[in-house]
Scaffold this active site. Structure first.
Site, mmCIF file in Angstrom:
data_model
loop_
_atom_site.group_PDB
_atom_site.id
_atom_site.type_symbol
_atom_site.label_atom_id
_atom_site.label_comp_id
_atom_site.label_asym_id
_atom_site.label_seq_id
_atom_site.Cartn_x
_atom_site.Cartn_y
_atom_site.Cartn_z
ATOM 1 N N ASP A 269 0.805 -1.223 0.000
ATOM 2 C CA ASP A 269 0.000 0.000 0.000
ATOM 3 C C ASP A 269 0.839 1.275 0.000
ATOM 4 O O ASP A 269 2.061 1.227 0.182
ATOM 5 C CB ASP A 269 -0.959 -0.010 1.202
ATOM 6 C CG ASP A 269 -0.307 -0.540 2.481
ATOM 7 O OD1 ASP A 269 0.934 -0.535 2.561
ATOM 8 O OD2 ASP A 269 -1.031 -0.972 3.386
ATOM 9 N N ASN B 164 -7.301 -2.402 14.614
ATOM 10 C CA ASN B 164 -8.703 -2.709 14.302
ATOM 11 C C ASN B 164 -8.849 -3.955 13.420
ATOM 12 O O ASN B 164 -9.919 -4.227 12.907
ATOM 13 C CB ASN B 164 -9.372 -1.498 13.620
ATOM 14 C CG ASN B 164 -8.739 -1.150 12.279
ATOM 15 O OD1 ASN B 164 -7.844 -1.848 11.805
ATOM 16 N ND2 ASN B 164 -9.201 -0.078 11.648
ATOM 17 N N HIS C 142 -7.198 -4.575 10.559
ATOM 18 C CA HIS C 142 -6.990 -4.423 9.116
ATOM 19 C C HIS C 142 -5.707 -5.112 8.647
ATOM 20 O O HIS C 142 -4.773 -5.330 9.434
ATOM 21 C CB HIS C 142 -7.018 -2.942 8.673
ATOM 22 C CG HIS C 142 -5.823 -2.125 9.048
ATOM 23 N ND1 HIS C 142 -5.909 -0.790 9.402
ATOM 24 C CD2 HIS C 142 -4.489 -2.416 9.092
ATOM 25 C CE1 HIS C 142 -4.704 -0.317 9.639
ATOM 26 N NE2 HIS C 142 -3.820 -1.285 9.462
ATOM 27 N N GLU D 189 -9.766 -2.052 5.458
ATOM 28 C CA GLU D 189 -10.311 -1.684 6.763
ATOM 29 C C GLU D 189 -11.568 -2.508 7.090
ATOM 30 O O GLU D 189 -12.211 -3.042 6.185
ATOM 31 C CB GLU D 189 -10.672 -0.186 6.749
ATOM 32 C CG GLU D 189 -9.483 0.759 6.590
ATOM 33 C CD GLU D 189 -8.751 1.015 7.917
ATOM 34 O OE1 GLU D 189 -8.612 0.076 8.722
ATOM 35 O OE2 GLU D 189 -8.312 2.154 8.129
#
Ligand code: F6R
Length: 240
Positions: free
Chosen positions: A67, A135, A137, A142
């Site tokens: 990414d 979280n 991801h 996400e």
């Protein structure tokens, strides 16, 4: 999914580097999928040591990153392109033409992601390195109501912006969007090494391995991969 718990971060990183090193020695033209962030820094440090002290040769490998922030170019210190040079690429003999990271300065992000998807689909990684967000991801896929299957422009969650603000002078400076590989491309790797360290990731690790497979915890999809090794330190594994 195989889980290995190490006493500490350095031992985890060393063992991950041994696996990557063995892969590169066995197949010099290996395709490596790479991640950024704090987690893989120890792995990269150890790979640099293997290059300097044990003749590990990276001249034929191809590196494909997960990414990049939308709007940041390789000269920006917060970009993943900058990070990769600083923590790995500038210190080993990888060829610059073999380095692939989404172009954060693209003027057509959707097209960039379409192209990155075709490229990733044509270059299945031998090993994919992953870290996990607090979280749950992976890459910038996400939590959501559906898995982000394809390469896409991700809108970053507040928790992700908070966690990543440490790489920027202030939170306002972080781009709110990123270019990310999709779940399909990540699962396309022959082997996945997920690295997880620190108590702050304990909940995420627990959710990833003990909850069901669900898009609200994107990393849980790794339960379905036939060759995924989760390497964790003791602190991260404390809830298991
Ligand atoms: C980075 C990436 C992210 C990170 C994750 C954990 O390329 O894909 O998913 O792996 O946010 O980041 P750290 O290691 O900084 O806690």
């Amino acid at each position: 999914m195989k889980l290995i718990v190490y006493p500490d971060y350095d031992t985890m990183s060393l063992n991950a580097a041994r696996l990557v090193g063995a892969q590169v020695r066995t197949k010099p033209k290996s395709i490596l999928g790479l991640a950024t962030g704090s987690t893989p820094k120890g792995l990269y440090r150890e790979l640099i040591r293997l290059y300097n002290e044990e003749d590990l040769d990276f001249s034929e490998i191809t590196a494909i990153n997960l990414d990049e922030y939308l709007g940041l170019g390789p000269d920006h210190q917060g970009s993943y392109s900058f990070f990769m040079k600083e923590f790995l690429f500038d210190h080993i003999n990888i060829k610059s033409e073999n380095i692939h990271i989404p172009d954060g300065l693209t003027i057509n992000a959707d097209q960039e992601m379409e192209n990155y998807e075709s490229f990733c689909d044509s270059m299945p990684r031998d090993i994919q390195i992953l870290g996990i967000g607090h979280n749950g991801h992976i890459a910038f896929c996400e939590p959501a109501d559906e898995f982000a299957k394809h390469c896409h422009v991700a809108k970053l969650k507040d928790q992700t912006l908070d966690a990543n603000s440490r790489f920027f002078t202030n939170k306002e400076e972080i781009p709110k969007q990123a270019l990310s590989m999709g779940i399909k491309q990540i699962l396309n790797a022959r082997k996945i090494i997920m690295l997880i360290n620190g108590e702050a990731k304990a909940e995420a690790l627990k959710g990833m391995v003990l909850g069901g497979v669900k898009p609200q915890i994107p990393a849980s999809i790794l339960q379905l991969h036939p060759n995924c090794i989760v390497m964790a330190d003791k602190a991260a594994a404390k809830l298991l």
